[in-house]
Write an enzyme that holds these catalytic residues in place. Sequence first.
Site, PDB file in Angstrom:
ATOM      1  N   HIS A 244       0.622  -1.048   0.151  1.00 47.92           N
ATOM      2  CA  HIS A 244      -0.061   0.015   0.031  1.00 47.92           C
ATOM      3  C   HIS A 244       0.894   0.984  -0.038  1.00 47.92           C
ATOM      4  O   HIS A 244       1.896   1.187   0.677  1.00 47.92           O
ATOM      5  CB  HIS A 244      -0.825  -0.104   1.307  1.00 47.92           C
ATOM      6  CG  HIS A 244      -2.051   1.152   1.021  1.00 47.92           C
ATOM      7  ND1 HIS A 244      -1.948   2.153   1.175  1.00 47.92           N
ATOM      8  CD2 HIS A 244      -3.271   0.708   0.775  1.00 47.92           C
ATOM      9  CE1 HIS A 244      -3.157   2.732   0.901  1.00 47.92           C
ATOM     10  NE2 HIS A 244      -3.928   1.788   0.775  1.00 47.92           N
ATOM     11  N   GLU A 303      -7.812  -5.232  -0.159  1.00 52.11           N
ATOM     12  CA  GLU A 303      -8.338  -6.223  -1.193  1.00 52.11           C
ATOM     13  C   GLU A 303      -8.488  -7.899  -1.110  1.00 52.11           C
ATOM     14  O   GLU A 303      -9.234  -8.436  -1.728  1.00 52.11           O
ATOM     15  CB  GLU A 303      -7.588  -5.686  -2.656  1.00 52.11           C
ATOM     16  CG  GLU A 303      -7.655  -4.204  -2.808  1.00 52.11           C
ATOM     17  CD  GLU A 303      -9.072  -3.837  -3.290  1.00 52.11           C
ATOM     18  OE1 GLU A 303     -10.178  -4.331  -2.599  1.00 52.11           O
ATOM     19  OE2 GLU A 303      -9.207  -3.143  -4.278  1.00 52.11           O
TER      20      GLU A 303
HETATM   21  N1  ACO Z   1       4.063  -7.575  -4.560  1.00 52.31           N
HETATM   22  C1  ACO Z   1       5.344  -7.383  -4.919  1.00 52.31           C
HETATM   23  N2  ACO Z   1       6.062  -6.376  -4.689  1.00 52.31           N
HETATM   24  C2  ACO Z   1       5.479  -5.211  -4.334  1.00 52.31           C
HETATM   25  C3  ACO Z   1       4.098  -5.297  -4.013  1.00 52.31           C
HETATM   26  C4  ACO Z   1       3.243  -6.352  -4.119  1.00 52.31           C
HETATM   27  N3  ACO Z   1       2.260  -6.334  -3.635  1.00 52.31           N
HETATM   28  N4  ACO Z   1       4.009  -3.766  -3.747  1.00 52.31           N
HETATM   29  C5  ACO Z   1       4.881  -3.299  -3.767  1.00 52.31           C
HETATM   30  N5  ACO Z   1       5.931  -3.984  -4.183  1.00 52.31           N
HETATM   31  C6  ACO Z   1       7.357  -3.494  -4.318  1.00 52.31           C
HETATM   32  C7  ACO Z   1       7.482  -2.661  -5.686  1.00 52.31           C
HETATM   33  O1  ACO Z   1       7.336  -3.347  -6.552  1.00 52.31           O
HETATM   34  C8  ACO Z   1       8.557  -1.943  -5.136  1.00 52.31           C
HETATM   35  O2  ACO Z   1       9.724  -2.608  -5.624  1.00 52.31           O
HETATM   36  P1  ACO Z   1      11.104  -1.837  -6.200  1.00 52.31           P
HETATM   37  O3  ACO Z   1      11.636  -0.684  -5.551  1.00 52.31           O
HETATM   38  O4  ACO Z   1      11.947  -3.171  -6.343  1.00 52.31           O
HETATM   39  O5  ACO Z   1      10.367  -1.492  -7.378  1.00 52.31           O
HETATM   40  C9  ACO Z   1       8.579  -2.006  -3.706  1.00 52.31           C
HETATM   41  O6  ACO Z   1       7.919  -2.719  -3.244  1.00 52.31           O
HETATM   42  C10 ACO Z   1       7.912  -0.413  -3.069  1.00 52.31           C
HETATM   43  O7  ACO Z   1       6.907  -0.257  -3.946  1.00 52.31           O
HETATM   44  P2  ACO Z   1       5.917   0.917  -3.315  1.00 52.31           P
HETATM   45  O8  ACO Z   1       6.577   2.193  -3.611  1.00 52.31           O
HETATM   46  O9  ACO Z   1       5.418   0.429  -1.851  1.00 52.31           O
HETATM   47  O10 ACO Z   1       4.798   0.771  -4.114  1.00 52.31           O
HETATM   48  P3  ACO Z   1       3.538   1.876  -4.488  1.00 52.31           P
HETATM   49  O11 ACO Z   1       3.392   2.739  -3.161  1.00 52.31           O
HETATM   50  O12 ACO Z   1       4.049   2.453  -5.831  1.00 52.31           O
HETATM   51  O13 ACO Z   1       2.425   0.965  -4.822  1.00 52.31           O
HETATM   52  C11 ACO Z   1       0.501  -0.532  -4.576  1.00 52.31           C
HETATM   53  C12 ACO Z   1       1.487   0.521  -3.843  1.00 52.31           C
HETATM   54  C13 ACO Z   1       0.208  -0.134  -6.046  1.00 52.31           C
HETATM   55  C14 ACO Z   1      -0.749  -0.738  -3.911  1.00 52.31           C
HETATM   56  C15 ACO Z   1       1.495  -1.821  -4.721  1.00 52.31           C
HETATM   57  O14 ACO Z   1       1.789  -2.253  -3.358  1.00 52.31           O
HETATM   58  C16 ACO Z   1       0.878  -3.030  -5.357  1.00 52.31           C
HETATM   59  O15 ACO Z   1       0.955  -3.039  -6.635  1.00 52.31           O
HETATM   60  N6  ACO Z   1      -0.033  -3.802  -4.900  1.00 52.31           N
HETATM   61  C17 ACO Z   1      -0.709  -4.889  -5.421  1.00 52.31           C
HETATM   62  C18 ACO Z   1      -1.967  -4.350  -5.926  1.00 52.31           C
HETATM   63  C19 ACO Z   1      -3.029  -4.215  -4.826  1.00 52.31           C
HETATM   64  O16 ACO Z   1      -3.185  -5.029  -4.186  1.00 52.31           O
HETATM   65  N7  ACO Z   1      -3.578  -3.109  -5.011  1.00 52.31           N
HETATM   66  C20 ACO Z   1      -4.603  -2.790  -4.059  1.00 52.31           C
HETATM   67  C21 ACO Z   1      -4.271  -1.595  -3.273  1.00 52.31           C
HETATM   68  S1  ACO Z   1      -5.592  -1.065  -1.919  1.00 52.31           S
HETATM   69  C22 ACO Z   1      -6.469   0.154  -2.807  1.00 52.31           C
HETATM   70  O17 ACO Z   1      -6.045   0.574  -3.741  1.00 52.31           O
HETATM   71  C23 ACO Z   1      -8.061  -0.103  -2.598  1.00 52.31           C
END
Ligand code: ACO
Length: 360
Positions: A244, A303
Site C-alpha cells: 500500500h 483487497e
Molecule cells: N508484490 C510484490 N512487490 C511489491 C508489492 C506487491 N504487492 N507492492 C509493492 N511491491 C514492491 C514494488 O515493486 C517496489 O519494488 P522496487 O522498489 O524493487 O521497484 C517496492 O515494493 C516498493 O513499492 P511501493 O513504493 O510501496 O509501491 P507503491 O506505493 O507505488 O504501490 C501498490 C502501492 C500499487 C498498492 C502496490 O503495493 C501494489 O501494486 N500492490 C498490489 C496491487 C494491490 O493490491 N492493489 C490494491 C491496493 S489497495 C486499494 O487501492 C484499494
Amino acid sequence: MAQGLDGVIAAETVLSDVDGLAGRLVIRGRDVAGLAAGFTFEQALALLWDGFFDLPAPPELALRLGRARRAAFEAMPPLDPALLALEPIEAVRALIARQPDGGDLEAALTLVAGAAVFTPAVVRARQGLAPIAPDPGRSHAADVLHMLGAPSGPAQARAFDAYLCTVIDHGLNASTFAARVVASTGAGLTSAVQAGLSALKGPLHGGAPGPVIAMLDEIGAAGRAEAWLEAALDRGERLMGFGHRIYRVRDPRADALKDALGALGAGGGGDAARLRLAEAVERAALRQLRRRKPDRPLDVNVEFYTALLLEALAFPPDAFTCVFAMARTAGWIAHAREQAAGGRLIRPQSLYIGPRPVAA
Ligand code: ACO
C-alpha cells in the site's frame, strides 16, 4: 519531485484520515472497525454526507435511497450485447454516464442507486439471466443481494453492510483524487464519479480483488503457496492484495473484513477451508515479501479479504470492482462536494524535460 505525488498534501478534508504508520483509518471521527461492526450503509452515508447536503432524517434518507434504486431500475436501458461484451466495471460506468450532471442530494442519491442497481443487472445479464427489480422496502445492502439473486438474509446483509461501510471512504486515494480534480473544474457529480470509476478500475487500485481469487484458485492448496508465490515474484509480478502507498503496517480494513467474514460463518456462505487456504497464502506472501524487500514493509491490504468476503456473498470476481464502486461512490460524492465548496481549481505543473526549439 515527488514521484506519484508521494507525501504531497493536496487537500484538506473532514471526511477521513489514513494513518499509515499506526494502521488506523478514521472516517468522520469513527474508527473503521466500529463503522464496519455497527453501521448500516444508510447510516454511514448519513455520517459521510452530513454538512454536504441538506439531509433529511435517517429513515427518510433510507426511503429516498430506496426510491432512487427503483427509479434507476425503471430508467435502465436494455443491456445490449455490445454493453455486455465490456468488462462489468466498463458496462456499469457506461450506464452511470447516462445520468446528467447535477449537484444536489437527488443527483447524489441517483448515482449511489445507479451503481447498486446496474451492477447486479449487468452480472445477471452476462449470465443470460433477467434482471431482478429492487425492493425499496429492504435495506440497501439486502436489496443489492436480492437483485443479484443471492442469499440476502440478515447475516448476508450484515456482512455486506460491513463491507460497504469499510470501503466507503479512504483519504486521497487515486480515484478520490481523480474525482476531486474533476470537481475542482466545476463539473457536476456524474463527471466526478466517472473519473473515480475510471481510476478505480486499474489493478493497482480497485481492480486487485478479482486477481486475488485467481491467485487462490491457482495455488489451490496451502502446501503449494510458497512455491507459487516464489515463482510469481521471480517473474517480477506484484502479489495482489499486498502492499500500500500509505500503510506501513497491516491495513486496518483487512481485519474489519476478516471479522465480517468470520461472523458470516459457514451457514451464511463462508467457507472455512477457503479461509484456511487464504491465511496460509497470506503467511507465505508476507514471508516472501519480508525476505525480498526487507527495507519496505509490505503487508496485507483491503483487497485480500475483500475478495474472500465478496466471493462468500456470491458476487463473481469480475464484478468485484463494481461492488467496491457501489460504496466508494458515496465517498467520491462527499469529496466532490467538499472540493467544490472550498477548493481552488487543481492545476499542478509539470517539469518539461523534452527538447527545446533549435534556434534557426
Ligand atoms: N508484490 C510484490 N512487490 C511489491 C508489492 C506487491 N504487492 N507492492 C509493492 N511491491 C514492491 C514494488 O515493486 C517496489 O519494488 P522496487 O522498489 O524493487 O521497484 C517496492 O515494493 C516498493 O513499492 P511501493 O513504493 O510501496 O509501491 P507503491 O506505493 O507505488 O504501490 C501498490 C502501492 C500499487 C498498492 C502496490 O503495493 C501494489 O501494486 N500492490 C498490489 C496491487 C494491490 O493490491 N492493489 C490494491 C491496493 S489497495 C486499494 O487501492 C484499494
